[in-house]
Structures are given as C-alpha cells and as structure tokens.
Design an enzyme around this catalytic site. Structure first.
Site, mmCIF file in Angstrom:
data_model
loop_
_atom_site.group_PDB
_atom_site.id
_atom_site.type_symbol
_atom_site.label_atom_id
_atom_site.label_comp_id
_atom_site.label_asym_id
_atom_site.label_seq_id
_atom_site.Cartn_x
_atom_site.Cartn_y
_atom_site.Cartn_z
ATOM 1 N N ILE A 77 0.845 -1.184 0.000
ATOM 2 C CA ILE A 77 0.000 0.000 0.000
ATOM 3 C C ILE A 77 0.880 1.233 0.000
ATOM 4 O O ILE A 77 1.844 1.327 0.779
ATOM 5 C CB ILE A 77 -1.002 0.004 1.173
ATOM 6 C CG1 ILE A 77 -1.906 1.223 1.069
ATOM 7 C CG2 ILE A 77 -0.306 -0.073 2.520
ATOM 8 C CD1 ILE A 77 -3.187 1.088 1.879
ATOM 9 N N MET A 105 1.008 5.011 0.592
ATOM 10 C CA MET A 105 0.421 6.218 1.164
ATOM 11 C C MET A 105 1.448 7.338 1.260
ATOM 12 O O MET A 105 1.245 8.439 0.772
ATOM 13 C CB MET A 105 -0.165 5.921 2.548
ATOM 14 C CG MET A 105 -1.367 5.004 2.543
ATOM 15 S SD MET A 105 -2.124 4.835 4.185
ATOM 16 C CE MET A 105 -1.033 3.629 4.936
ATOM 17 N N PRO A 124 7.215 11.876 -0.272
ATOM 18 C CA PRO A 124 8.402 12.560 0.238
ATOM 19 C C PRO A 124 8.084 13.774 1.120
ATOM 20 O O PRO A 124 8.782 14.041 2.088
ATOM 21 C CB PRO A 124 9.137 12.976 -1.043
ATOM 22 C CG PRO A 124 8.761 11.920 -2.033
ATOM 23 C CD PRO A 124 7.332 11.594 -1.720
ATOM 24 N N GLU A 165 -3.807 -1.721 11.649
ATOM 25 C CA GLU A 165 -2.373 -1.547 11.448
ATOM 26 C C GLU A 165 -1.691 -1.165 12.760
ATOM 27 O O GLU A 165 -0.637 -1.700 13.107
ATOM 28 C CB GLU A 165 -2.105 -0.488 10.391
ATOM 29 C CG GLU A 165 -0.617 -0.273 10.139
ATOM 30 C CD GLU A 165 -0.323 0.780 9.085
ATOM 31 O OE1 GLU A 165 0.854 0.931 8.717
ATOM 32 O OE2 GLU A 165 -1.265 1.456 8.633
ATOM 33 N N GLN A 214 21.797 -2.238 27.715
ATOM 34 C CA GLN A 214 22.763 -1.713 28.689
ATOM 35 C C GLN A 214 23.295 -2.826 29.587
ATOM 36 O O GLN A 214 24.487 -2.866 29.915
ATOM 37 C CB GLN A 214 22.100 -0.626 29.539
ATOM 38 C CG GLN A 214 23.045 0.119 30.472
ATOM 39 C CD GLN A 214 23.983 1.064 29.741
ATOM 40 O OE1 GLN A 214 23.721 1.412 28.587
ATOM 41 N NE2 GLN A 214 25.056 1.474 30.391
ATOM 42 N N THR A 234 3.095 8.567 13.487
ATOM 43 C CA THR A 234 4.016 8.789 14.606
ATOM 44 C C THR A 234 3.261 8.821 15.929
ATOM 45 O O THR A 234 2.055 9.106 15.977
ATOM 46 C CB THR A 234 4.769 10.121 14.438
ATOM 47 O OG1 THR A 234 3.822 11.196 14.545
ATOM 48 C CG2 THR A 234 5.492 10.192 13.101
#
Length: 396
Positions: free
Chosen positions: A139, A141, A144, A259, A353, A382
C-alpha cells in the site's frame, strides 16, 4: 533437564498468553514456529545483507495456506475470520528475530482492503493469486513531503476515457520491491476539506510508467524491502478503483486501527523477548567475580521491565479482544500503539545496557532488536500523531 534460565524463559513466555488464544491458535503457532525455524532462520542473515526476502518465499507461504488465512474459501483462502491467527504470525516472527518483508502488510492491510471494499469481480481477480503468494500487495500512502499527514497527499489521478491517469511518487513503501499489486492513495478531485477527494487505485507493477526507485537502506528491519515508487502517467483501468471515489480517507482511517494494533503487537512481543534473553544473559555473565544478575541494579532494572511488559500485555490483550468483537476505536488503537511501542524501546534500551559492550555488537540479537525497534514509534502514524487522536477523544 532444562536449565534455570530455560525454565525462567518458559515461565515468562507462558504468562503472557494464557487468556487470549485458544488451542487451535496454539496448534497453528507450533506450525509457524517449525516453518520459521526450518525455512527462514537459517537464511535470514543472507536476506538482511540483500535487503530483501526472496519473492519465492511467499509462494511457499501460500502453499502452506499462511497468506490467505483470512481470505474466504471461494477466493482460495482458509476462511479464518479475525485477527488472532495473523497475530500468531507476528508473535512468532518477533520471537524468532526475523521478518518476512512485506508479508504482514500483504496479509493484514492489502488483503483486508480488497475484502472490505472490493467488488465481487475484483475479489475473484486478485485474491486467489494473493492468497497463493503469486502476487504480493503493498500500500502506497507516504510521499516525500507527506508522512503522517495523509490529507496532504499530492499524487493525482484524473479520469480519461476508460482509465485513470496516475502521476506522482511515494516513498517508504514496505514491500515495494517485491510488490506485484500496489494500492495507491491518490487525489482524484480537489476539495476545501483536504481529506476529501482521495481515492484508492490498484496498480499492476508491470504497468507502463510504473517505476521502482532504490531499496532504501535503513538502520533496522534490514530484510524488509522499503522502496520509492514512481507513477509517470500510469494508465490504471477504471475498474481498478477500490471502493467509492473520494472515500479513501474513510477507508484508511478504518484500516489504520488494525495496522496500529499490529504494530503494538510486534512491539510487545519484542519487549517480552528482550526481557527473556537478558534474564538468561545476566545469569550466565559474570562481573567482579559474581553473576551480573546478583547486582541490585540488575534486579531493579529487570523487575521494572517485567512490570511494564506485563502491563503492556494486559492492555494489548484487551485491545485485541475489542478488535475481534469489532469494538476497538481509533483512540484505543492509538493508546495501545503508544504504550507498547514506547515500552518496547525503554525495555530494549535497558536490556542492551545490561549486555554491556556486547550489546553494541550486531552479532548479539539485542543489538539488532535495538535498531529494529526504533521505527515502531514512527510508522503507522508517529506517536505524536497518536497523542493528537487520543487528545481529541478526551474532548481536548
């Protein structure tokens, strides 16, 4: 006789799955685990170096019925409804430390779009080959200049005669190198509301004017091909419009719930695995003449990881039950994505760590997990965008 570390690993694996899955899912899990161990794990370093899994792998998955699990039998699939079988795939890939390129996008995004929005003729045209792994879907979407802001899409399509003429470019397309069919989000009309006027077009990769750019080099998920795609006046047949014209944003919003749930699932299993392998490592590794596990800092760090991972699994299982019942909201999916992806990154950072300098070496799995994990807070929208969605649900 298993070692104490192995016993601990088994214990930590079992407590996370005692309520959400049934025996049929566990039987499927055993099949998936065996397939990955035989067909994927031995070859995975080569695929990472190549930046892509071989396309023929998908036909092997198709032969086993893995790709078409949720495709109805009349279109060549297994007819298994719901998300849990797909989630077993995601869990076992994360547990084995492997990825299957664009397979998850193909199974959990592209096929559901066609099942939900496609006409009967479109389903019969595309789904049998997709279930068999002969044709893989992606897909497109992201552009840039447009990431999480889907309303800013600039790729355009205009209807001329019996074709849509598609022009523009996409980037960061998961599975774009191996894709045979690409569901493209394009602007088909102009509206004051930027979310209106977007449509879904299914593009054959052998179409004239369709081009692939480079396989983008990433810091993690190296075996997952991620491509730039270009559309230079591609003639797309009018009957390749998926769903109604101008309704893509609504379709995308619906499918982004699944998703984001899938991303949360992969992140959760990754965090669980990081904890398991680190528990084994600190019991075997010594410093200053004693096991690293004996230091209070180690105990407290891993105890904190355990608390966060256990809470993440409870939140995820709740969300998965809601999704199976068709009740998971966009805000709830955003919340589980934020929590599980940020837990994943915190837990893996602590675990790396505790590995000391070895944690910085790619031959150690925790190092690869560290770089692979970073994308989870970015893709699928995000985590900043997820917080906007959550805030709106609070009336803010």
């Amino acid at each position: 006789m298993p070692t104490s570390a192995q016993q601990e690993s088994t214990h930590h694996e079992s407590i996370y799955h005692e309520s959400i899955y049934h025996e049929e899912h566990e039987a499927f899990r055993r099949s998936v685990r065996a397939f990955l161990a035989k067909e994927v794990v031995p070859h995975f370093p080569e695929w990472e170096a190549a930046g892509c899994v071989p396309h023929e792998l998908y036909q092997r998955l198709g032969d086993l019925g893995m790709l078409g699990l949720r495709v109805p039998a009349e279109y060549g699939g297994g007819g298994e409804g719901g998300f849990l079988y797909s989630s077993v795939w995601s869990e076992e890939c994360a547990r084995a430390g492997v990825s299957l390129g664009g397979a998850a996008t193909h199974m959990n995004l592209v096929i559901p779009y066609i099942l939900r929005e496609g006409t009967e003729e479109q389903k019969r045209r595309w789904l049998p080959d997709m279930a068999a792994g002969r044709r893989m879907g992606a897909i497109a979407m992201t552009e840039p200049g447009t990431g999480s802001d889907l309303a800013g899409i600039r790729t355009t399509a205009r209807l001329e005669g019996g074709h849509w003429v598609l022009s523009g470019g996409k980037t960061f397309i998961t599975g774009g190198i191996n894709a045979d069919l690409v569901v493209v989000v394009a602007r088909t009309s102009e509206h004051a509301d930027r979310r209106a006027g977007l449509s879904l077009l299914v593009v054959d990769a052998d179409s004239e004017g369709f081009g692939r750019g480079r396989n983008l080099e990433k810091i993690g998920l190296k075996a997952t091909d991620t491509a730039e795609l270009f559309f230079d006046d591609v003639a797309v047949p009018a009957d390749h419009l998926l769903g109604e014209e101008g309704q893509a944003f609504r379709y995308l919003a619906h499918n982004l719930v699944q998703e984001r749930l899938g991303i949360a699932l992969g992140s959760q299993v990754s965090a669980e695995k990081a904890l398991r392998i680190t528990l084994s490592y600190v019991k075997d590794r010594t410093a200053f003449g004693q096991p690293v596990s004996s230091f209070q800092n180690t105990k407290f760090k891993l105890a904190s990881c355990h608390v966060e991972v256990t809470a993440g699994r409870a939140l995820l299982d709740r969300a998965m039950r809601a999704h199976e019942a068709g009740r998971l909201t966009a805000a709830e999916a955003s919340a589980v994505k934020v929590y599980c992806t940020e837990t994943q990154n915190r837990v893996i950072d602590r675990c790396l760590q505790l590995h000391g300098g070895y944690g910085f070496m790619r031959e150690y799995e925790i190092a690869r997990m560290f770089t692979d994990a970073r994308i989870s807070r970015i893709y699928g929208g995000t985590n900043e965008v997820q917080r906007v969605i959550i805030a709106k649900s609070l009336g803010l």
